[in-house]
Design an enzyme around this catalytic site. Structure first.
Site, PDB file in Angstrom:
ATOM      1  N   GLU A 106     -10.728   3.695  -1.031  1.00  0.00           N
ATOM      2  CA  GLU A 106     -10.188   4.918  -1.624  1.00  0.00           C
ATOM      3  C   GLU A 106      -8.674   4.794  -1.660  1.00  0.00           C
ATOM      4  O   GLU A 106      -8.082   4.262  -0.729  1.00  0.00           O
ATOM      5  CB  GLU A 106     -10.531   6.160  -0.790  1.00  0.00           C
ATOM      6  CG  GLU A 106     -11.966   6.610  -0.888  1.00  0.00           C
ATOM      7  CD  GLU A 106     -12.793   6.097   0.266  1.00  0.00           C
ATOM      8  OE1 GLU A 106     -12.193   5.680   1.274  1.00  0.00           O
ATOM      9  OE2 GLU A 106     -14.031   6.099   0.161  1.00  0.00           O
ATOM     10  N   TYR A 118      -4.606  -3.402  -6.447  1.00  0.00           N
ATOM     11  CA  TYR A 118      -6.070  -3.542  -6.422  1.00  0.00           C
ATOM     12  C   TYR A 118      -6.610  -3.990  -7.776  1.00  0.00           C
ATOM     13  O   TYR A 118      -7.489  -4.849  -7.852  1.00  0.00           O
ATOM     14  CB  TYR A 118      -6.731  -2.233  -5.985  1.00  0.00           C
ATOM     15  CG  TYR A 118      -6.312  -1.783  -4.605  1.00  0.00           C
ATOM     16  CD1 TYR A 118      -6.233  -2.695  -3.550  1.00  0.00           C
ATOM     17  CD2 TYR A 118      -5.983  -0.456  -4.339  1.00  0.00           C
ATOM     18  CE1 TYR A 118      -5.836  -2.299  -2.287  1.00  0.00           C
ATOM     19  CE2 TYR A 118      -5.585  -0.050  -3.076  1.00  0.00           C
ATOM     20  CZ  TYR A 118      -5.513  -0.971  -2.055  1.00  0.00           C
ATOM     21  OH  TYR A 118      -5.123  -0.579  -0.802  1.00  0.00           O
TER      22      TYR A 118
END
Ligand SMILES: CC(C)(COP(=O)(O)OP(=O)(O)OC[C@H]1O[C@@H](n2cnc3c(N)ncnc32)[C@H](O)[C@@H]1OP(=O)(O)O)[C@@H](O)C(=O)NCCC(=O)NCCS
Length: 150
Positions: A106, A118
């Site tokens: 998250e 990411y």
């Protein structure tokens, strides 16, 4: 810059906590990290060192064939120098070694730097958890990286 990434040990925890406090508004405690290193058999934590000092860390929980990244942070003065990439690469590499095919995490909706990191490693947005962060009610973006073994 010579960045060395290795497994986190109990002796690293004080430096890790310092980085955690600098990076997050609701930081994990020293006790939490000690438990991760000494007790949690599902946890795997790595540190990045430069000149013998810990400048970043990252960790995850390995649950069956999935890994859940718990936190990644780099000391402020070492950000933007490739340390975060090296830590994330080491977590992905470890998953591949352990035959783990998917990773999830998250990230705050406003944290564009982390999202960019990411995405660079194949993480894709899969959904949103509304009001996930208790400090300001911010939403979390849920990201997954699949096909690690392919
Ligand atoms: C997110 C974080 C771990 C990234 O670590 P880092 O060492 O600064 O990142 P790197 O230097 O390895 O850069 C990785 C990628 O992130 C992106 N990035 C890094 N700094 C950036 C900046 N200032 N602006 C935009 N993108 C940036 C880039 O895509 C970069 O790849 P590139 O240099 O090949 O383009 C670090 O900024 C940090 O500790 N932030 C606070 C804690 C945090 O938010 N953790 C993530 C919680 S989910």
């Amino acid at each position: 810059m010579d960045i060395r990434v290795r497994e986190m040990k109990e002796d690293d925890v004080d430096q890790v906590v310092e980085i955690e406090r600098e990076a997050f508004t609701t930081p994990w405690s020293r006790e939490a990290f000690m438990a991760e290193v000494n007790k949690n058999k599902l946890a795997k934590y790595m540190v990045a060192e430069v000149d013998g000092r810990v400048v970043g860390f990252g960790g995850m929980w390995l649950i069956l064939n999935e890994a859940h990244i718990t936190n990644i942070a780099v000391k402020e003065e070492y950000r933007g120098m490739g340390v975060g990439k090296r830590i994330l690469e080491s977590l992905i590499y470890y998953c591949a070694l352990k035959n783990i095919d998917s990773m999830t995490l998250e990230v705050r909706k406003s944290n564009m730097v982390a999202q960019k990191l990411y995405r660079k490693y194949g993480f894709v947005e899969y959904g949103v958890r509304s009001n996930y962060y208790t400090d300001n009610g911010e939403d979390a973006i849920v990201m997954w990286r699949t096909n690690i073994l392919r």
